[in-house]
Enzyme design. Structure first.
Site, PDB file in Angstrom:
ATOM      1  N   GLN A 185       0.830  -1.201   0.000  1.00 53.02           N
ATOM      2  CA  GLN A 185       0.000   0.000   0.000  1.00 53.02           C
ATOM      3  C   GLN A 185       0.870   1.260   0.000  1.00 53.02           C
ATOM      4  OE1 GLN A 185      -2.402   0.396   3.526  1.00 53.02           O
ATOM      5  NE2 GLN A 185      -3.946   1.658   2.513  1.00 53.02           N
ATOM      6  N   HIS A 189       1.181   3.712  -3.479  1.00 55.39           N
ATOM      7  CA  HIS A 189       0.459   4.984  -3.443  1.00 55.39           C
ATOM      8  C   HIS A 189       1.302   6.166  -3.903  1.00 55.39           C
ATOM      9  CE1 HIS A 189      -2.835   2.838  -1.975  1.00 55.39           C
ATOM     10  NE2 HIS A 189      -3.426   3.781  -1.280  1.00 55.39           N
ATOM     11  N   LEU A 366      -5.782  -3.308 -10.895  1.00 55.30           N
ATOM     12  CA  LEU A 366      -5.261  -4.625 -10.545  1.00 55.30           C
ATOM     13  C   LEU A 366      -4.644  -4.672  -9.139  1.00 55.30           C
ATOM     14  CD1 LEU A 366      -2.793  -6.206 -13.071  1.00 55.30           C
ATOM     15  CD2 LEU A 366      -2.027  -5.832 -10.780  1.00 55.30           C
ATOM     16  N   TYR A 367      -4.175  -3.495  -8.696  1.00 58.83           N
ATOM     17  CA  TYR A 367      -3.484  -3.424  -7.402  1.00 58.83           C
ATOM     18  C   TYR A 367      -4.437  -3.155  -6.234  1.00 58.83           C
ATOM     19  CZ  TYR A 367       1.531  -3.780  -6.385  1.00 58.83           C
ATOM     20  OH  TYR A 367       2.781  -4.245  -6.041  1.00 58.83           O
ATOM     21  N   HIS A 370      -7.273  -5.183  -1.519  1.00 54.48           N
ATOM     22  CA  HIS A 370      -7.888  -5.047  -0.202  1.00 54.48           C
ATOM     23  C   HIS A 370      -8.204  -6.360   0.504  1.00 54.48           C
ATOM     24  CE1 HIS A 370      -8.247  -1.104  -2.127  1.00 54.48           C
ATOM     25  NE2 HIS A 370      -8.032  -0.638  -0.916  1.00 54.48           N
ATOM     26  N   GLY A 508       0.301  -8.095 -13.859  1.00 53.49           N
ATOM     27  CA  GLY A 508       0.972  -7.222 -12.895  1.00 53.49           C
ATOM     28  C   GLY A 508       2.484  -7.202 -13.057  1.00 53.49           C
ATOM     29  N   SER A 512       4.921  -3.926 -13.344  1.00 49.75           N
ATOM     30  CA  SER A 512       5.786  -3.724 -12.200  1.00 49.75           C
ATOM     31  C   SER A 512       7.256  -3.624 -12.628  1.00 49.75           C
ATOM     32  CB  SER A 512       5.558  -4.882 -11.227  1.00 49.75           C
ATOM     33  OG  SER A 512       6.555  -4.904 -10.263  1.00 49.75           O
TER      34      SER A 512
HETATM   35  C1  HEM Z   1      -7.250  -0.812   6.164  1.00 51.58           C
HETATM   36  C2  HEM Z   1      -6.635  -0.655   5.050  1.00 51.58           C
HETATM   37  C3  HEM Z   1      -7.145   0.091   3.841  1.00 51.58           C
HETATM   38  C4  HEM Z   1      -8.147   1.023   3.726  1.00 51.58           C
HETATM   39  C5  HEM Z   1      -9.062   1.557   4.830  1.00 51.58           C
HETATM   40  C6  HEM Z   1      -8.197   1.414   2.344  1.00 51.58           C
HETATM   41  C7  HEM Z   1      -9.084   2.344   1.820  1.00 51.58           C
HETATM   42  C8  HEM Z   1      -9.044   2.837   0.544  1.00 51.58           C
HETATM   43  C9  HEM Z   1      -9.879   3.886   0.037  1.00 51.58           C
HETATM   44  C10 HEM Z   1     -10.982   4.591   0.816  1.00 51.58           C
HETATM   45  C11 HEM Z   1      -9.518   4.121  -1.260  1.00 51.58           C
HETATM   46  C12 HEM Z   1     -10.118   5.158  -2.211  1.00 51.58           C
HETATM   47  C13 HEM Z   1     -11.173   4.518  -3.029  1.00 51.58           C
HETATM   48  C14 HEM Z   1     -11.881   5.465  -3.961  1.00 51.58           C
HETATM   49  O1  HEM Z   1     -12.327   6.533  -3.552  1.00 51.58           O
HETATM   50  O2  HEM Z   1     -12.000   5.110  -5.139  1.00 51.58           O
HETATM   51  C15 HEM Z   1      -8.450   3.209  -1.563  1.00 51.58           C
HETATM   52  C16 HEM Z   1      -7.798   3.149  -2.771  1.00 51.58           C
HETATM   53  C17 HEM Z   1      -6.786   2.261  -3.068  1.00 51.58           C
HETATM   54  N1  HEM Z   1      -6.263   1.290  -2.256  1.00 51.58           N
HETATM   55 FE1  HEM Z   1      -6.781   0.973  -0.343  1.00 51.58          FE
HETATM   56  N2  HEM Z   1      -7.242   0.729   1.642  1.00 51.58           N
HETATM   57  C18 HEM Z   1      -6.586  -0.078   2.514  1.00 51.58           C
HETATM   58  C19 HEM Z   1      -5.551  -0.943   2.224  1.00 51.58           C
HETATM   59  C20 HEM Z   1      -4.996  -1.123   0.978  1.00 51.58           C
HETATM   60  C21 HEM Z   1      -3.943  -2.065   0.677  1.00 51.58           C
HETATM   61  C22 HEM Z   1      -3.293  -3.033   1.666  1.00 51.58           C
HETATM   62  C23 HEM Z   1      -3.654  -1.938  -0.636  1.00 51.58           C
HETATM   63  C24 HEM Z   1      -2.618  -2.772  -1.327  1.00 51.58           C
HETATM   64  C25 HEM Z   1      -1.932  -2.440  -2.338  1.00 51.58           C
HETATM   65  C26 HEM Z   1      -4.515  -0.879  -1.170  1.00 51.58           C
HETATM   66  C27 HEM Z   1      -4.514  -0.416  -2.476  1.00 51.58           C
HETATM   67  C28 HEM Z   1      -5.285   0.632  -2.944  1.00 51.58           C
HETATM   68  C29 HEM Z   1      -5.157   1.198  -4.268  1.00 51.58           C
HETATM   69  C30 HEM Z   1      -4.179   0.772  -5.358  1.00 51.58           C
HETATM   70  C31 HEM Z   1      -6.091   2.226  -4.349  1.00 51.58           C
HETATM   71  C32 HEM Z   1      -6.315   3.189  -5.528  1.00 51.58           C
HETATM   72  C33 HEM Z   1      -5.592   4.469  -5.232  1.00 51.58           C
HETATM   73  C34 HEM Z   1      -5.893   5.576  -6.187  1.00 51.58           C
HETATM   74  O3  HEM Z   1      -6.403   5.310  -7.283  1.00 51.58           O
HETATM   75  O4  HEM Z   1      -5.598   6.724  -5.859  1.00 51.58           O
HETATM   76  N3  HEM Z   1      -5.312  -0.421  -0.155  1.00 51.58           N
HETATM   77  N4  HEM Z   1      -8.190   2.433  -0.464  1.00 51.58           N
END
Ligand code: HEM
Ligand SMILES: *[C@@H]1O[C@H](CO)[C@@H](O)[C@H](O)[C@H]1NC(C)=O
Ligand SMILES: *[C@@H]1O[C@H](CO)[C@@H](O)[C@H](O)[C@H]1NC(C)=O
Ligand SMILES: *[C@@H]1O[C@H](CO)[C@@H](O)[C@H](O)[C@H]1NC(C)=O
Ligand SMILES: *[C@@H]1O[C@H](CO)[C@@H](O)[C@H](O)[C@H]1NC(C)=O
Ligand SMILES: *[C@@H]1O[C@H](CO)[C@@H](O)[C@H](O)[C@H]1NC(C)=O
Length: 601
Positions: A185, A189, A366-367, A370, A508, A512
């Protein structure tokens, strides 16, 4: 070939083109041939350099025929790489062989990525605008033409509830730790940073790769606010004798925290949203310490250097460290390969390779891993539910980095593929991912399988390997070629004892490796000791590891630190009891999490 024609026919039934529709709507061109519409009812396939010819680029040239019979299928390559450990133990110790194989891995993977990039969400044909406008994510497969009949897709929320939502925690058989999940994560990001104000097709991370914007800030203004302007260092604060990121009130950079978070827990780092979970803030703290540690070394090596030069050189060293750790610790773990991966830019110096990268929307989709997230987080003797864990930096300083690292190393992540392992607390993220990919007119899961040299699935059961899941998916989508990319990746049958299925890995890995090796520091002009402040800095890059990153930045003895949970006894202690720990009131209302964050990433 027959099969392909069949598929084309099937597809034309599924989106039956009527009068006035773009003739390219049926996607008649195969094997990456480019469809060019000619009036309302004619098209032409451009098969240039595809290795195929014919009306729909379906007839292979002789060389293509030979190549495809010689080329081993991805599942066979994967089987070989993950078995025969004793043979690999020998190969890994023969430098010439190891280099040759690594070189093959890098080129064969990265050749699947178009570089320079081609399409974006608003251009399904080549254009200067799509090439040059860095605010867009690129697209590997062009969006479906605007004026095509829209297939009848199931409600996004229903898809999530029926096939993605977790019933009971399924641990990752590769035993990935939460240390791994939060690294994923944190690391990704820096380049997945959608600009939702403009729309899901846009990104705020204009570096399109490993630029460490999540540590230093995306803009120069933000970077300057985070810098100490002394000896190259970043600003920090000391809590209980340990170094942590500075407070928002002291450095005046924007961070996304809900209002109830007290001022003394609002830490400021490069990425605005890293206050979201303690796992992110833990890594942010570790990298901040690493930056300042390397600055001390540079200062010692170059007493004559000013703040700016130490800062800039240290940033390059940290980029190098990141790539080294990602390839040799992170990808090594996730691949499950017995072959020992190697970060060595010189392997590509005699190959055709473009030192540039553009992040693709599909890579972002793909990434969305969650399902890695557990039902609750066990840190030392405490168990935190989502509502306690999210936006709570107090956890970082209360437990300290050492204990966080050790606890996250002991707790197992969830399995990503195989379906039904998405924690309820983040289901809203999955709904959004699906809605966004529709808005961006993604092609189907099977279209992506073909693009990345895999056979399209012909039935739901072949895809999921599970009768019940297949039935549910069939009820939702009707036809296998209608299944969308994101749910497809998450319900696909996992490989044997693996966290992922075939498609997520085969798609992926090219993105990557291209993103890592396409970095400027890997190019012949950059990749030399002087770029990194001399031999000392170059050595830091070339010997970096997760373990060193952690252990050189905490006081006292080295804690347990790994991307893989080391002992069976640890995974069972959390996982067996996770369902008893996990209760509905323990789960934060998903809409709350989402609202607090959707504007932020
Ligand atoms: C408790 C842990 C986590 C929470 C609460 C969380 C929450 C979120 C939220 C709220 C979004 C924005 C979604 C949207 O508005 O479209 C997001 C995006 C994303 N998350 Fe998580 N996430 C968590 C863990 C992870 C993990 C472990 C990964 C692993 C790679 C991950 C990868 C992503 C990716 C790639 C995006 C898209 C980001 C973007 O397009 O800007 N997340 N997540
Ligand atoms: C090419 O595809 C179109 C429509 O998908 C089909 O009608 C046509 O028969 C195909 N041509 C060949 C030579 O297979
Ligand atoms: C990129 O495209 C968007 C959408 O069309 C536009 O608003 C923006 O100004 C473009 N950026 C540049 C630098 O041209
Ligand atoms: C380690 O402890 C010393 C002495 O208490 C302190 O000055 C230093 O900042 C600590 N290191 C880290 C990385 O927190
Ligand atoms: C944040 O974590 C601390 C432990 O450091 C805990 O006592 C507190 O209850 C948590 N805050 C919330 C709002 O849950
Ligand atoms: C799991 O929970 C049960 C009670 O629900 C308890 O008896 C057992 O000791 C726990 N196991 C572990 C490994 O913590």
């Amino acid at each position: 070939m027959n099969r392909l024609v069949c598929l084309v026919l099937l597809l034309s039934f599924w989106i039956f083109p009527g009068e006035g529709y773009d003739p390219c709507c049926t996607q008649p061109c195969q094997n990456q041939g480019v469809c060019l519409s000619k009036g309302a009812d004619a098209y032409e396939c451009d098969c240039t350099r595809t290795g195929y010819y014919g009306e729909n680029c379906t007839t292979p040239e002789l060389l293509t025929r030979i190549r495809s019979t010689l080329k081993p299928r991805p599942d066979i390559v994967h089987y070989i790489l993950t078995h025969y450990k004793w043979i690999w133990d020998i190969i890994n110790n023969i430098p010439y062989l190891r280099d040759a194989i690594m070189s093959y891995v890098l080129t064969s993977r990265s050749h699947l990525i178009d570089s320079p990039p081609t399409y974006n969400a608003d251009y399904n044909y080549k254009s200067w605008e799509a090439y040059s406008n860095l605010s867009y994510y690129t697209r590997t497969l062009a969006p479906l033409p605007q004026n095509c009949p829209t297939p009848d897709l199931p409600n996004a929320k229903q898809v999530v509830e029926k096939v993605l939502l977790r019933k009971q925690f399924i641990p990752d058989p590769q035993r990935s730790s939460l240390m791994f999940a939060f690294f994923a994560q944190h690391f990704t990001h820096q380049f997945f940073k959608s600009d939702f104000k403009k729309g899901p097709a846009f990104t705020k991370a204009l570096g399109h790769g490993v630029d460490l914007g999540h540590i230093y800030g995306e803009t120069l203004e933000r970077q300057h606010k985070l810098r100490l302007f002394k000896d190259g260092k970043l600003k920090y604060q000391v809590v209980d004798g340990e170094v942590y990121p500075p407070l928002v009130k002291d450095v005046q950079v924007e961070m996304h925290y809900p209002p109830q978070v007290p001022e003394e827990h609002k830490f400021a780092v490069g990425h605005e949203a890293f206050g979201l979970v303690p796992g992110l803030m833990m890594y942010a703290t570790i990298w901040l310490r690493e930056h300042n540690r390397v600055c001390d070394i540079m200062k010692q090596e170059h007493p004559d250097w000013d703040d700016e030069r130490i800062f800039q050189t240290t940033r390059l060293i940290l980029i190098g460290e990141t790539i080294k750790i990602v390839i040799e610790d992170y990808v090594q773990h996730l691949s499950g390969y017995n072959f020992k991966l190697k970060f060595d830019p010189e392997l590509l110096f005699n190959q055709r390779f473009q030192y540039q990268n553009r992040i693709a929307s599909e890579f972002n989709t793909l990434y969305h891993w969650h399902p890695l997230m557990p039902d609750s987080f066990q840190i030392q003797n405490q168990v935190y539910g989502y509502h306690q864990f999210v936006f709570n930096n107090s956890i970082v300083t209360e437990h300290g980095i050492r204990n966080l690292v050790e606890s996250f190393t002991k707790q197992t992540s969830g399995r990503v593929a195989g379906g039904r392992n998405l924690p309820a607390s983040v289901q809203g993220v999955a709904v959004k991912a699906l809605e966004h990919s529709r808005q961006m007119r993604y092609q189907s899961f099977n279209a992506y399988r073909k693009r990345f040299n895999m056979k399209p699935y012909s039935s739901f059961e072949e895809m999921t390997g599970d009768k019940e899941l297949a039935d549910e998916l069939k009820k939702l989508y009707g036809h296998i070629d209608a299944v969308e990319l994101y749910p497809g990746l998450l319900v696909e049958k996992p490989r044997h004892n693996a966290v992922f299925g075939e498609t997520i890995v085969e798609m992926g890995a090219p993105y990557s490796l291209k993103g890592l090796m396409g970095n400027a520091i890997c190019s012949p002009e950059y990749w030399m000791p002087s770029t990194f402040g001399g031999k000392v800095g170059f050595d830091i890059v070339n010997t970096a590891s997760l373990k060193k990153l952690v252990c050189l930045n905490i006081n006292g003895s080295c804690p347990m630190v790994s991307f893989q949970v080391p002992d069976v006894k640890f995974q069972s202690s959390e996982n067996m009891n996770s369902s008893s720990v996990h209760s509905t009131q323990n789960n934060i209302n998903p809409t709350i999490v989402l609202n607090e964050r959707s504007s932020e990433l």
